[in-house]
Write a protein that holds these residues in place. Structure first.
Motif, mmCIF file in Angstrom:
data_model
loop_
_atom_site.group_PDB
_atom_site.id
_atom_site.type_symbol
_atom_site.label_atom_id
_atom_site.label_comp_id
_atom_site.label_asym_id
_atom_site.label_seq_id
_atom_site.Cartn_x
_atom_site.Cartn_y
_atom_site.Cartn_z
ATOM 1 N N ARG A 39 0.841 -1.213 0.000
ATOM 2 C CA ARG A 39 0.000 0.000 0.000
ATOM 3 C C ARG A 39 0.869 1.253 0.000
ATOM 4 N NH1 ARG A 39 -3.595 -2.949 3.937
ATOM 5 N NH2 ARG A 39 -5.318 -3.662 2.645
ATOM 6 N N SER A 40 1.996 1.215 0.708
ATOM 7 C CA SER A 40 2.880 2.388 0.746
ATOM 8 C C SER A 40 3.463 2.695 -0.634
ATOM 9 C CB SER A 40 4.010 2.183 1.757
ATOM 10 O OG SER A 40 5.003 1.303 1.256
ATOM 11 N N LEU A 41 3.474 1.691 -1.522
ATOM 12 C CA LEU A 41 3.965 1.879 -2.884
ATOM 13 C C LEU A 41 2.855 2.265 -3.852
ATOM 14 C CD1 LEU A 41 6.371 -1.189 -3.119
ATOM 15 C CD2 LEU A 41 6.993 1.207 -2.754
ATOM 16 N N GLY A 42 1.617 2.359 -3.347
ATOM 17 C CA GLY A 42 0.498 2.763 -4.187
ATOM 18 C C GLY A 42 -0.320 1.612 -4.748
ATOM 19 N N PHE A 43 0.003 0.372 -4.384
ATOM 20 C CA PHE A 43 -0.762 -0.773 -4.861
ATOM 21 C C PHE A 43 -2.140 -0.794 -4.200
ATOM 22 C CE2 PHE A 43 3.349 -2.138 -6.219
ATOM 23 C CZ PHE A 43 3.136 -3.072 -7.231
ATOM 24 N N LEU A 44 -3.124 -1.292 -4.920
ATOM 25 C CA LEU A 44 -4.482 -1.445 -4.423
ATOM 26 C C LEU A 44 -4.710 -2.902 -4.071
ATOM 27 C CD1 LEU A 44 -6.237 0.635 -7.221
ATOM 28 C CD2 LEU A 44 -5.487 1.425 -4.970
ATOM 29 N N SER A 45 -5.406 -3.160 -2.972
ATOM 30 C CA SER A 45 -5.612 -4.516 -2.472
ATOM 31 C C SER A 45 -6.883 -5.142 -3.032
ATOM 32 C CB SER A 45 -5.702 -4.485 -0.943
ATOM 33 O OG SER A 45 -5.999 -5.752 -0.443
ATOM 34 N N TYR A 46 -6.767 -6.418 -3.405
ATOM 35 C CA TYR A 46 -7.903 -7.228 -3.842
ATOM 36 C C TYR A 46 -7.857 -8.508 -3.021
ATOM 37 C CZ TYR A 46 -7.552 -4.048 -7.773
ATOM 38 O OH TYR A 46 -7.465 -2.925 -8.542
ATOM 39 N N ASP A 47 -8.703 -8.628 -2.014
ATOM 40 C CA ASP A 47 -8.666 -9.776 -1.106
ATOM 41 C C ASP A 47 -9.569 -10.901 -1.577
ATOM 42 O OD1 ASP A 47 -6.867 -8.601 0.667
ATOM 43 O OD2 ASP A 47 -8.465 -7.627 1.787
ATOM 44 N N TYR A 48 -9.083 -12.120 -1.372
ATOM 45 C CA TYR A 48 -9.839 -13.327 -1.666
ATOM 46 C C TYR A 48 -9.953 -14.110 -0.371
ATOM 47 C CZ TYR A 48 -8.696 -11.995 -6.408
ATOM 48 O OH TYR A 48 -8.566 -11.289 -7.570
ATOM 49 N N ASP A 49 -10.938 -13.743 0.444
ATOM 50 C CA ASP A 49 -11.068 -14.330 1.776
ATOM 51 C C ASP A 49 -11.217 -15.845 1.742
ATOM 52 O OD1 ASP A 49 -10.839 -11.901 3.115
ATOM 53 O OD2 ASP A 49 -12.982 -11.493 2.909
ATOM 54 N N GLU A 50 -11.977 -16.360 0.780
ATOM 55 C CA GLU A 50 -12.209 -17.797 0.764
ATOM 56 C C GLU A 50 -10.936 -18.585 0.457
ATOM 57 O OE1 GLU A 50 -12.892 -16.256 -3.338
ATOM 58 O OE2 GLU A 50 -13.637 -15.668 -1.379
ATOM 59 N N LYS A 51 -9.955 -17.977 -0.179
ATOM 60 C CA LYS A 51 -8.695 -18.651 -0.485
ATOM 61 C C LYS A 51 -7.570 -18.231 0.460
ATOM 62 C CE LYS A 51 -10.272 -20.696 -4.134
ATOM 63 N NZ LYS A 51 -10.560 -22.096 -4.137
ATOM 64 N N GLU A 52 -7.881 -17.335 1.401
ATOM 65 C CA GLU A 52 -6.906 -16.816 2.359
ATOM 66 C C GLU A 52 -5.655 -16.286 1.669
ATOM 67 O OE1 GLU A 52 -6.235 -19.691 5.426
ATOM 68 O OE2 GLU A 52 -8.255 -19.468 6.208
ATOM 69 N N MET A 53 -5.878 -15.533 0.603
ATOM 70 C CA MET A 53 -4.778 -14.885 -0.084
ATOM 71 C C MET A 53 -5.231 -13.517 -0.560
ATOM 72 S SD MET A 53 -4.701 -16.858 -3.762
ATOM 73 C CE MET A 53 -3.582 -15.708 -4.495
ATOM 74 N N SER A 54 -4.288 -12.713 -0.969
ATOM 75 C CA SER A 54 -4.590 -11.371 -1.458
ATOM 76 C C SER A 54 -3.789 -11.097 -2.718
ATOM 77 C CB SER A 54 -4.224 -10.315 -0.412
ATOM 78 O OG SER A 54 -5.018 -10.448 0.728
ATOM 79 N N ALA A 55 -4.319 -10.215 -3.521
ATOM 80 C CA ALA A 55 -3.612 -9.742 -4.703
ATOM 81 C C ALA A 55 -3.561 -8.228 -4.627
ATOM 82 C CB ALA A 55 -4.325 -10.192 -5.969
ATOM 83 N N PHE A 56 -2.541 -7.658 -5.198
ATOM 84 C CA PHE A 56 -2.389 -6.214 -5.268
ATOM 85 C C PHE A 56 -2.183 -5.826 -6.719
ATOM 86 C CE2 PHE A 56 -1.627 -6.699 -0.828
ATOM 87 C CZ PHE A 56 -1.975 -5.485 -0.257
ATOM 88 N N GLY A 57 -2.787 -4.726 -7.111
ATOM 89 C CA GLY A 57 -2.611 -4.218 -8.461
ATOM 90 C C GLY A 57 -2.163 -2.778 -8.428
ATOM 91 N N LEU A 58 -1.371 -2.411 -9.410
ATOM 92 C CA LEU A 58 -0.892 -1.034 -9.532
ATOM 93 C C LEU A 58 -1.178 -0.559 -10.951
ATOM 94 C CD1 LEU A 58 0.637 1.353 -8.232
ATOM 95 C CD2 LEU A 58 2.736 0.349 -9.141
#
Length: 73
Positions: A39-58
């Motif tokens: 987030r400090s680099l400007g990435f946006l979070s996309y969480d996948y709660d059911e898979k217990e993982m997250s993705a970030f996009g910039l």
């Protein structure tokens, strides 16, 4: 060191329109630290709660290609 690496990659691939990475879900100990960093680099979070993982996009704005304005007219 992580910041320099990410800056190098975004500079090296400046012509890319979107950077995507995956990391641990924020509910994990590593995830809390990783999410704050990305987030400090400007990435946006996309969480996948059911898979217990997250993705970030910039999203990036690519510079116009030479001659692109003429092609639209």
């Amino acid at each position: 060191m992580g910041r320099e690496l990410m800056e190098h990659l975004t500079d090296r691939y400046a012509r890319c329109r979107f950077f995507l990475l995956s990391t641990d879900h924020e509910s994990t100990q590593e995830g809390v630290r990783n999410h704050a960093f990305y987030r400090s680099l400007g990435f946006l979070s996309y969480d996948y709660d059911e898979k217990e993982m997250s993705a970030f996009g910039l999203p990036r704005v690519r510079p116009p290609r030479p001659g692109a304005e003429r092609a639209r007219v």
